[in-house]
Design a protein around this motif. Sequence first.
Motif, mmCIF file in Angstrom:
data_model
loop_
_atom_site.group_PDB
_atom_site.id
_atom_site.type_symbol
_atom_site.label_atom_id
_atom_site.label_comp_id
_atom_site.label_asym_id
_atom_site.label_seq_id
_atom_site.Cartn_x
_atom_site.Cartn_y
_atom_site.Cartn_z
ATOM 1 N N VAL A 167 -8.575 -36.739 -37.787
ATOM 2 C CA VAL A 167 -10.010 -36.457 -37.707
ATOM 3 C C VAL A 167 -10.534 -36.757 -36.307
ATOM 4 O O VAL A 167 -11.270 -35.957 -35.710
ATOM 5 C CB VAL A 167 -10.780 -37.281 -38.756
ATOM 6 C CG1 VAL A 167 -12.285 -37.163 -38.547
ATOM 7 C CG2 VAL A 167 -10.402 -36.826 -40.161
ATOM 8 N N ALA A 168 -10.146 -37.917 -35.761
ATOM 9 C CA ALA A 168 -10.610 -38.294 -34.428
ATOM 10 C C ALA A 168 -10.145 -37.301 -33.372
ATOM 11 O O ALA A 168 -10.905 -36.944 -32.456
ATOM 12 C CB ALA A 168 -10.111 -39.700 -34.084
ATOM 13 N N ALA A 169 -8.900 -36.841 -33.475
ATOM 14 C CA ALA A 169 -8.378 -35.872 -32.507
ATOM 15 C C ALA A 169 -9.146 -34.564 -32.576
ATOM 16 O O ALA A 169 -9.451 -33.941 -31.540
ATOM 17 C CB ALA A 169 -6.890 -35.633 -32.762
ATOM 18 N N SER A 170 -9.491 -34.123 -33.777
ATOM 19 C CA SER A 170 -10.240 -32.871 -33.940
ATOM 20 C C SER A 170 -11.648 -32.999 -33.378
ATOM 21 O O SER A 170 -12.152 -32.086 -32.702
ATOM 22 C CB SER A 170 -10.289 -32.481 -35.417
ATOM 23 O OG SER A 170 -8.982 -32.305 -35.936
ATOM 24 N N VAL A 171 -12.291 -34.132 -33.649
ATOM 25 C CA VAL A 171 -13.631 -34.373 -33.105
ATOM 26 C C VAL A 171 -13.579 -34.378 -31.583
ATOM 27 O O VAL A 171 -14.416 -33.754 -30.907
ATOM 28 C CB VAL A 171 -14.208 -35.698 -33.636
ATOM 29 C CG1 VAL A 171 -15.506 -36.047 -32.908
ATOM 30 C CG2 VAL A 171 -14.455 -35.610 -35.134
ATOM 31 N N ALA A 172 -12.609 -35.079 -31.023
ATOM 32 C CA ALA A 172 -12.494 -35.167 -29.561
ATOM 33 C C ALA A 172 -12.273 -33.792 -28.943
ATOM 34 O O ALA A 172 -12.858 -33.459 -27.898
ATOM 35 C CB ALA A 172 -11.356 -36.114 -29.188
ATOM 36 N N ALA A 173 -11.422 -32.979 -29.568
ATOM 37 C CA ALA A 173 -11.159 -31.637 -29.050
ATOM 38 C C ALA A 173 -12.425 -30.796 -29.067
ATOM 39 O O ALA A 173 -12.738 -30.096 -28.082
ATOM 40 C CB ALA A 173 -10.062 -30.971 -29.873
ATOM 41 N N MET A 174 -13.176 -30.850 -30.154
ATOM 42 C CA MET A 174 -14.406 -30.063 -30.251
ATOM 43 C C MET A 174 -15.454 -30.538 -29.258
ATOM 44 O O MET A 174 -16.155 -29.728 -28.641
ATOM 45 C CB MET A 174 -14.952 -30.146 -31.675
ATOM 46 C CG MET A 174 -16.167 -29.234 -31.944
ATOM 47 S SD MET A 174 -15.776 -27.480 -31.993
ATOM 48 C CE MET A 174 -16.473 -26.916 -30.434
ATOM 49 N N LEU A 175 -15.575 -31.850 -29.074
ATOM 50 C CA LEU A 175 -16.536 -32.364 -28.102
ATOM 51 C C LEU A 175 -16.162 -31.953 -26.688
ATOM 52 O O LEU A 175 -17.032 -31.618 -25.868
ATOM 53 C CB LEU A 175 -16.629 -33.889 -28.208
ATOM 54 C CG LEU A 175 -17.239 -34.448 -29.492
ATOM 55 C CD1 LEU A 175 -17.250 -35.977 -29.460
ATOM 56 C CD2 LEU A 175 -18.661 -33.915 -29.706
ATOM 57 N N ALA A 176 -14.867 -31.956 -26.388
ATOM 58 C CA ALA A 176 -14.424 -31.529 -25.062
ATOM 59 C C ALA A 176 -14.772 -30.068 -24.822
ATOM 60 O O ALA A 176 -15.276 -29.690 -23.748
ATOM 61 C CB ALA A 176 -12.915 -31.746 -24.913
ATOM 62 N N VAL A 177 -14.527 -29.234 -25.824
ATOM 63 C CA VAL A 177 -14.860 -27.809 -25.706
ATOM 64 C C VAL A 177 -16.375 -27.627 -25.618
ATOM 65 O O VAL A 177 -16.877 -26.813 -24.837
ATOM 66 C CB VAL A 177 -14.290 -27.025 -26.905
ATOM 67 C CG1 VAL A 177 -14.792 -25.587 -26.902
ATOM 68 C CG2 VAL A 177 -12.766 -27.036 -26.885
ATOM 69 N N GLY A 178 -17.116 -28.394 -26.412
ATOM 70 C CA GLY A 178 -18.557 -28.238 -26.452
ATOM 71 C C GLY A 178 -19.252 -28.677 -25.177
ATOM 72 O O GLY A 178 -20.182 -28.010 -24.702
ATOM 73 N N PHE A 179 -18.823 -29.785 -24.596
ATOM 74 C CA PHE A 179 -19.481 -30.279 -23.382
ATOM 75 C C PHE A 179 -19.022 -29.546 -22.120
ATOM 76 O O PHE A 179 -19.667 -29.662 -21.080
ATOM 77 C CB PHE A 179 -19.246 -31.785 -23.231
ATOM 78 C CG PHE A 179 -20.141 -32.616 -24.098
ATOM 79 C CD1 PHE A 179 -21.511 -32.651 -23.885
ATOM 80 C CD2 PHE A 179 -19.622 -33.356 -25.149
ATOM 81 C CE1 PHE A 179 -22.343 -33.416 -24.679
ATOM 82 C CE2 PHE A 179 -20.451 -34.124 -25.958
ATOM 83 C CZ PHE A 179 -21.819 -34.150 -25.722
#
Length: 521
Positions: free
Chosen positions: A34-46
């Motif tokens: 879950v943490a890895a998926s959140v981090a990936a999405m935040l990286a793409v989003g920012f």
Amino acid sequence: MDTPVTLARPVDADDTASSPAVPQRLGREAWAVVAASVAAMLAVGFWGLDRGSMWQDEEATFDASRRTVPQILAMVHHVDAVHAVYYLLMHFWMLPGGGEVWMRVPSVLAAGAAAGLVAALGARLLSPRAGLFAGLVFAVIPFVSFYAQEGRSYALVCAVVLLATWCLVRAVEDPGARWWWAGYTAASTFAALLHEFAVLALLAHAVTLLLSRVPGRVLRRWLVCTVVCGVLLAPLALVSRSQSTQVSWLERPGWGTVWALLKLLAGPVTGVLVLLAALVAAGLTTSWRAGGRLTLAAVAAPLAVLPPAVLLLVSLQQPMYHERYVLFAVAGVPLLAAAGLERIVSVFLARARLRRPEALPRALAALPWVLGAAVVAAVLVPQLPQQRAERDVLSRSDNLAGAARVVRKGARPGDAVVFMPSKYRAARLGYPEAFKGLEDIAMQRTPVQAANLRGTDRSKRAIREAMLKADRIWVVGRGGLKVRAGEGGALDEQAVLQQYFRPVSSVRVHGLEVRLYVRTS
């Protein structure tokens, strides 16, 4: 309370392919997924969050969020009631100040939460490996990142719908745990208050429960939750129905609309679309029932298919379809693809065991992870040009900041400005410093005074008289300053300009044109 359990080995695909999935508690491995998926999405989003300009819909959020609560409530009585709750949330978010980039941050955070929930669903319904794959694929789909960077409600709606889905999964596993049903009701209601079409997720959930043949008591509790949601949503639905002319620009969908939606759900690159379609097809062959529990296929397939399908069908009679209204449906695609990948791996490993029953080579043990990484890369890399394009101002319908810069560069004290039609006043409302000292000669009441988004204009006669008193008028409108049928006030303004003024400069920016007129007689 559930005791966290970490899976010591990856779930064999034979287990997931041929027998009902056993829900996996979120142990350390699953939480890491879950943490890895959140981090990936935040990286793409920012990444590239500052495009350099708002467009008209974002300007509406920006302007509404800076009003007081009574002013917002007064406005939504006349316009944008469907976004009332979102505007109120954004009001409090924008209280400390901040510009257009800060306005987009809630969408990025919501998209991160959505990716984490996709991963959590995959991990609980199938395996941590499937959850990681689903969460990462969700994060790199351009359709998702587009709205992750949009100062509108759609990413937040997606996250809350997935939260409701998670609560439903947990409620079915433990029907006696009333807090999961309460959470499901609260999340479903909140999602629908953020945008009414989130109620289509409830329809998807109903089909999930029916396909899973859950006990009658579960269906009854779901029905109670749905009724509560409907009662709480009814006042907003009645008000927004009276404002239906706001979506009068939508057209009836055709087969081209369906094809465009498919490319959005999987990605615009044909190869990626084919790859994910193959994995989704394999995912549809996995178990749909698990002794009253929910399976990944039974949860993901209705969520991916039903909301857009129902909205498309309804729009054949009354156009109201736009893909952003069903952004949450995209979550079903990576979940089904994850199930499909597990299925394919299971078949391969089962055959390998038959050929070498003594033991599998160590390399094969890592095969599921290698294939998963390869698929994520195959989804991401070909679509990097699309991802980069979405971070450019050209990815939206107009460049308000660009138009404002043109005016600021050439304006003189005493100049006037006219917006043809008045909806392009968004450029001034979003970037007021550029129009400082210019008289908006058509405006009678400001948006706050008029309790709407663009203010109200004077009478045609009053606008004509004000224009004839000006020596220099800046005009902001669509390309070529084209005026459409029904924009009567703009037609009159155009006639005055043609008769008494001449253009001395014209600059086109994306989606807009700025022209300076000088009085001739």
